[in-house]
Design a protein around this motif. Sequence first.
Motif, PDB file in Angstrom:
ATOM      1  N   GLU A 176      33.021  46.257  40.454  1.00  8.77           N
ATOM      2  CA  GLU A 176      33.877  47.366  40.903  1.00  8.77           C
ATOM      3  C   GLU A 176      34.884  46.901  41.943  1.00  8.77           C
ATOM      4  O   GLU A 176      36.023  47.359  41.972  1.00  8.77           O
ATOM      5  CB  GLU A 176      33.009  48.488  41.486  1.00  8.77           C
ATOM      6  CG  GLU A 176      32.197  49.214  40.429  1.00  8.77           C
ATOM      7  CD  GLU A 176      31.155  50.150  41.012  1.00  8.77           C
ATOM      8  OE1 GLU A 176      30.383  50.708  40.226  1.00  8.77           O
ATOM      9  OE2 GLU A 176      31.101  50.293  42.247  1.00  8.77           O
ATOM     10  N   ARG A 177      34.443  45.962  42.789  1.00 11.45           N
ATOM     11  CA  ARG A 177      35.376  45.450  43.794  1.00 11.45           C
ATOM     12  C   ARG A 177      36.480  44.634  43.133  1.00 11.45           C
ATOM     13  O   ARG A 177      37.628  44.662  43.562  1.00 11.45           O
ATOM     14  CB  ARG A 177      34.627  44.609  44.822  1.00 11.45           C
ATOM     15  CG  ARG A 177      33.741  45.450  45.737  1.00 11.45           C
ATOM     16  CD  ARG A 177      33.265  44.689  46.939  1.00 11.45           C
ATOM     17  NE  ARG A 177      32.095  43.879  46.679  1.00 11.45           N
ATOM     18  CZ  ARG A 177      30.835  44.345  46.765  1.00 11.45           C
ATOM     19  NH1 ARG A 177      30.611  45.593  47.101  1.00 11.45           N
ATOM     20  NH2 ARG A 177      29.827  43.557  46.513  1.00 11.45           N
ATOM     21  N   ARG A 178      36.124  43.902  42.071  1.00 12.17           N
ATOM     22  CA  ARG A 178      37.163  43.170  41.344  1.00 12.17           C
ATOM     23  C   ARG A 178      38.139  44.139  40.695  1.00 12.17           C
ATOM     24  O   ARG A 178      39.317  43.847  40.545  1.00 12.17           O
ATOM     25  CB  ARG A 178      36.556  42.281  40.242  1.00 12.17           C
ATOM     26  CG  ARG A 178      35.640  41.191  40.683  1.00 12.17           C
ATOM     27  CD  ARG A 178      36.301  40.095  41.464  1.00 12.17           C
ATOM     28  NE  ARG A 178      37.562  39.621  40.924  1.00 12.17           N
ATOM     29  CZ  ARG A 178      38.465  38.988  41.665  1.00 12.17           C
ATOM     30  NH1 ARG A 178      38.260  38.781  42.939  1.00 12.17           N
ATOM     31  NH2 ARG A 178      39.581  38.557  41.135  1.00 12.17           N
ATOM     32  N   LEU A 179      37.638  45.299  40.299  1.00 13.25           N
ATOM     33  CA  LEU A 179      38.489  46.295  39.675  1.00 13.25           C
ATOM     34  C   LEU A 179      39.567  46.776  40.658  1.00 13.25           C
ATOM     35  O   LEU A 179      40.725  46.967  40.282  1.00 13.25           O
ATOM     36  CB  LEU A 179      37.622  47.470  39.216  1.00 13.25           C
ATOM     37  CG  LEU A 179      38.250  48.447  38.236  1.00 13.25           C
ATOM     38  CD1 LEU A 179      38.550  47.753  36.927  1.00 13.25           C
ATOM     39  CD2 LEU A 179      37.304  49.616  37.994  1.00 13.25           C
ATOM     40  N   VAL A 180      39.151  46.937  41.922  1.00 10.94           N
ATOM     41  CA  VAL A 180      40.121  47.345  42.941  1.00 10.94           C
ATOM     42  C   VAL A 180      41.224  46.297  43.044  1.00 10.94           C
ATOM     43  O   VAL A 180      42.418  46.612  43.091  1.00 10.94           O
ATOM     44  CB  VAL A 180      39.418  47.528  44.305  1.00 10.94           C
ATOM     45  CG1 VAL A 180      40.433  47.794  45.397  1.00 10.94           C
ATOM     46  CG2 VAL A 180      38.406  48.649  44.227  1.00 10.94           C
ATOM     47  N   ILE A 181      40.804  45.016  43.069  1.00 11.38           N
ATOM     48  CA  ILE A 181      41.803  43.953  43.181  1.00 11.38           C
ATOM     49  C   ILE A 181      42.671  43.918  41.942  1.00 11.38           C
ATOM     50  O   ILE A 181      43.889  43.734  42.014  1.00 11.38           O
ATOM     51  CB  ILE A 181      41.098  42.603  43.444  1.00 11.38           C
ATOM     52  CG1 ILE A 181      40.563  42.611  44.873  1.00 11.38           C
ATOM     53  CG2 ILE A 181      42.050  41.452  43.217  1.00 11.38           C
ATOM     54  CD1 ILE A 181      40.053  41.302  45.350  1.00 11.38           C
TER      55      ILE A 181
END
Lengths: 208, 349
Positions: free
Chosen positions: B39-44
């Motif tokens: 999910e954090r990669r999705l933000v990036i």
Amino acid sequence: MVAKHQPVTLAAMEGRFHGGSNAELNVIGQPDEDQQRIDNPLYLPDALSILAFGHANSSVQGLDDFPKNEWPTNIELLYYAFHIMAGLGTLFILLMIIANIQRWRGRLEKSRGLLWALMLAFPFPYIATTAGWMTAELGRQPWLVFRLFRTSQGVSDVVGGGNVLFTLMGFTGLYFVLGVLYLFLIGREIAHGPQTISSTIKLEVSHD
Amino acid sequence: MIEIWYAILTFMLIMFVVLEGFDFGAGMLQYLVGKTEAERRLVIAAIGPLWTWHEVWLVGFGGTLMVSFPNVMASAFAGFYLAFFLLLWALVLRGVALEVSGQIAEPLWRTGWHVVFVAANFLLAILIGTALGNIVRGVPLDANGKFALDFFTNFSPSGNVGILDWYTVSVAVFVIVIFAAHGATVLVLKTTGPVHDRSVRIASLLWKTILVLLAGITLESWHVRPELFSGMIHQPFGWLGLVAVAGGVPVIFTSLKNGRELSAVIGSGAFIAGLMTAGAAGVFPIMLHSTLAPENSLSAYQNAAAGNGLVIALVWWPLSLIFAVGYFTFIYRHYTGKVKPTEDMQTPY
């Protein structure tokens, strides 16, 4: 361009202390500011005149044609930076000509010596661009805006030396970290090696 | 001519804050909306391809300021010397963290860079907020039009001021919340799944907070710089800005509620742009207000570039704007729509 607009910079870049016609192009040699000459020079006669103005007899101004307070501040470093850039540039041109001839003959992948030379040449573009940047920045001294505004007049009167030193150290540290990071990531990528032949073929197929 | 250049500068600063603001905001919220690494990669991935393009506006703003109002630039860049360097360093670290965090799939590596990323985003929001607060409050300009600001003096916004006082700090807090809300609104548009749902909740909570904070900031600004408001109502652009703010608020709330994601982002952008337009119109023509003596203030009329430099620049500026707009269109068409969770695991974006 430089010869026309910033002749004093050209003179310093070429280590040309004395002006006159039939200017020679120094390939190697150490500028000697006290003696006002190039030590141990290896030069191409008339080449600078031809490069600057298209004629072997053209006169190219030397540093002695300008008042000393308009000379670039660090002539030795400027001279070396420019010669490193120009020398490496010439080397690249030669390498590329040879490589293209070999490719045209279909032998590029088999010329072992040439491939070694190409691989070992990889740091040179970085050095050449840095040296070129130094040439530009050293060559424009002592001016911020040529003939209008001296660097010494551009100093801020509200930012102290200690502040500048602090930010300089900060940038040095930051760039050091970035440099290490870069080497680490690139090194990792190289250690990974190129894709194996079968996966390359697969990639090509999937692209079509 | 001078009014045109003042408007151009304001426009470029607004573009930077509106566009890069949501990158900063989304970055700040990375851990709040992203509970797992994916999910954090999705933000990036949602902001990844766009951030360099957005920062172009800051660079363009600096260059344009130098062309049009060189004295103001010289005074401000020297006066805010250390703050500008902090801004640069934070921008560098943020960019590096964005680019390299995806390179190695190692928890320690990822987490380390995410922490740098989130911290740099907060620092940037603080710095930008403080800078805007300083412009409204004014700086201790002397009779030569120079100043050197310490970070802290006595935290009072009058007389011998520092970069940080109760007014600029509260503007910084306000800007943090605005960026975060703006970023969450964009994440709503760009993502799906749990990140999307969390972003919706965070966005509506933050926008409600902003309404309260806006009232507080307005009162504070009234106290610190009363002429801001008298200037605002005498300028058509001031009214335009106020209308954009007033129109943006209901658009944001109704759109977030009804799932009209794009119009929520537009409302959020209009809100920020409106605030900045109204502020810029309110202080015009004073570009840097002096807290020591009003006559030391740097006015746009007295500090514009001399000669026909401004006319020549007015020919060149639109040309580069065409390039910028062309690239803008290209990159937004390319990255339009939601990012997919599968899009990124190996590559930086």
